[in-house]
Design a protein around this motif. Structure first.
Motif, mmCIF file in Angstrom:
data_model
loop_
_atom_site.group_PDB
_atom_site.id
_atom_site.type_symbol
_atom_site.label_atom_id
_atom_site.label_comp_id
_atom_site.label_asym_id
_atom_site.label_seq_id
_atom_site.Cartn_x
_atom_site.Cartn_y
_atom_site.Cartn_z
ATOM 1 N N GLU A 167 -13.420 -4.376 -9.627
ATOM 2 C CA GLU A 167 -11.686 -4.620 -8.978
ATOM 3 C C GLU A 167 -11.236 -4.284 -10.225
ATOM 4 N N ALA A 168 -12.465 -3.650 -11.603
ATOM 5 C CA ALA A 168 -11.006 -2.709 -12.348
ATOM 6 C C ALA A 168 -11.346 -1.306 -12.416
ATOM 7 N N ASP A 169 -11.649 -0.787 -11.241
ATOM 8 C CA ASP A 169 -12.121 0.313 -11.192
ATOM 9 C C ASP A 169 -11.446 0.594 -10.082
ATOM 10 N N ARG A 170 -10.887 -0.059 -9.276
ATOM 11 C CA ARG A 170 -9.576 -0.421 -8.108
ATOM 12 C C ARG A 170 -8.295 -0.372 -8.977
ATOM 13 N N ALA A 171 -8.445 -1.156 -9.880
ATOM 14 C CA ALA A 171 -7.183 -0.963 -10.720
ATOM 15 C C ALA A 171 -6.980 -0.286 -11.656
ATOM 16 N N ALA A 172 -7.651 0.368 -12.139
ATOM 17 C CA ALA A 172 -7.755 2.142 -13.136
ATOM 18 C C ALA A 172 -6.478 3.146 -12.119
ATOM 19 N N LEU A 173 -7.531 2.879 -10.908
ATOM 20 C CA LEU A 173 -7.288 3.908 -10.189
ATOM 21 C C LEU A 173 -5.961 3.587 -9.397
ATOM 22 N N LEU A 174 -5.199 3.277 -9.476
ATOM 23 C CA LEU A 174 -4.070 2.833 -8.445
ATOM 24 C C LEU A 174 -3.059 2.538 -10.206
ATOM 25 N N GLY A 175 -3.241 2.885 -11.381
ATOM 26 C CA GLY A 175 -2.765 2.322 -12.487
ATOM 27 C C GLY A 175 -2.226 4.090 -12.244
ATOM 28 N N ALA A 176 -3.946 4.747 -12.250
ATOM 29 C CA ALA A 176 -3.909 6.610 -12.140
ATOM 30 C C ALA A 176 -2.148 7.259 -11.309
ATOM 31 N N VAL A 177 -2.386 6.448 -10.023
ATOM 32 C CA VAL A 177 -1.945 6.737 -9.134
ATOM 33 C C VAL A 177 -0.660 6.921 -9.254
ATOM 34 N N MET A 178 -0.403 5.598 -9.848
ATOM 35 C CA MET A 178 1.202 4.496 -9.576
ATOM 36 C C MET A 178 1.904 6.224 -11.551
#
Length: 391
Positions: A167-178
């Protein structure tokens, strides 16, 4: 060419005193704290301009005066939004600030999947990883149609990534896209992004172009009256993402923009990195094609992978021939000088440098380090001097 530097005002840890040590002469800035669609008051513009002048610079380009999403979607009564945009233009012109860079990308600004990808020697860069973007669209947003937007092997690898990450990896990806750009604009969680995307339902390339033409029809006459120049920034990345059309991605798109309102003040921000991320784009050739309408330049380089991924390269090390591109821009300046144009010099800035050395010790805006951009500016300055000397 006018060496300039992007500065984010109070949102920027890099000070104007530090920028002065880079040798840049112009500042590229905006009132990022003001929400989209609001008027930039004369008082706020004067305050920012006075700070820039007090540090020994000229505010050479506004980047950017953002366009409200309702204008991009063509939603509702837009009279007030267009009036606010024109008033902000007038307030800027009153302070002698005459060049406005903007973009017409739906919903998101520049998009990356990793804000600190490692590069040789310990530096980091911005990266767009096609597998991760496909995983974000298909498995995090649940946009099944995105399986048609990526090569089959990318879709397969995206499924494997989504099954094996935390979930941390998914959150990091969302943060980068945003990540986009700092300032007063919307950042979304997954549910919020899904909702925002639904507001673009039914808006295809043709509809987005129609909305963009309406913007030009509403704004360019005011720019002509004020003696201003408007210059659209190409899409970044130069491809459809999230199911949203992108309409400023290649030479044909730029031709359409310039023809949609045929006026010398309707121009282009020549971003070598954005255009360079499309394998079909010959950036020096595109620059030559639209050179007389280039009002501003972002000089950076990218290195592309066959699957559609790309990352920021050092300014002279990527896939774009930066020397050839600078030759085009300097040749255009010579033509303008001979013709007696008022805009003889093209402002440029080193864009998206690597985070390196002491940049790592500071909480700097992703893609906008001090040392990495200083390196880029020094390299570009050397190329310009060599080309001007006839080397």
């Amino acid at each position: 060419m006018i060496e300039s530097w992007r500065w984010y005002g109070d949102l920027d840890q890099i000070t104007l005193d530090e920028v002065a040590q880079t040798g840049a002469r112009g500042i590229v800035t905006a009132l990022h704290e003001i929400p989209y669609g609001r008027v930039w008051s004369a008082e706020a513009i004067v305050e920012r301009n006075n700070r820039v002048k007090a540090a020994g610079f000229d505010w050479v380009v506004v980047e950017s005066l953002p366009i409200h999403e309702d204008i991009k979607r063509g939603t509702g009564d837009l009279t007030g939004l267009f009036a606010a945009y024109r008033q902000s233009m007038a307030n800027l012109a009153a302070e002698g600030i005459k060049v406005i860079c903007y973009n017409f990308m739906p919903l998101l600004d520049w998009t990356r999947t990793n804000l600190a990808a490692p590069v040789a020697g310990g530096a980091t860069c911005l990266r767009f990883e096609a597998v991760h973007m496909a995983a974000f669209e298909i498995h995090m947003l649940g946009r099944e149609a995105a399986t048609q937007d990526y090569p089959a092997d990318v879709v397969t690898k995206a499924a494997a990534w989504a099954q094996n990450v935390s979930e941390a990896d998914r959150a990091a990806l969302l943060g980068a896209v945003m990540a986009g750009m700092p300032g007063a604009f919307d950042r979304y969680d997954i549910a919020g992004l899904r909702g925002a995307l639904t507001r673009y339902d039914g808006i295809d390339r043709t509809a987005l172009r129609a909305n963009y033409k309406r913007f030009l029809d509403e704004i360019i006459p005011t720019a002509e009256e004020l003696g201003m120049r408007m210059c659209v920034h190409p899409d970044d990345p130069p491809r459809d993402i999230l199911g949203l059309p992108r309409i400023v991605s290649n030479g044909d798109d730029l031709d359409w923009v310039l023809g949609a309102y045929d006026s010398p003040v309707n121009g282009i921000t020549l971003c070598s990195g954005s255009l360079g991320a499309n394998p079909a784009n010959d950036v020096p050739a595109i620059a030559a094609r639209v050179a007389d309408r280039v009002h501003f330049a972002h000089l950076r380089n990218v290195r592309k992978d066959p699957d559609g991924s790309f990352e920021e390269a050092a300014h002279l090390d990527g896939d774009t021939d930066m020397v050839a591109l600078i030759r085009v821009l300097l040749a255009e300046q010579a033509k303008r000088t001979q013709a007696g144009r008022a805009d003889q010099q093209i402002a440029f800035r080193p864009d998206h440098g690597h985070h390196m050395l002491s940049d790592h010790a500071r909480d700097l805006i992703a893609g906008y380090p001090l040392i990495g951009r200083l390196r880029g500016l020094a390299e570009l300055r050397g190329v310009i001097a060599a080309v001007q000397a006839g080397a």
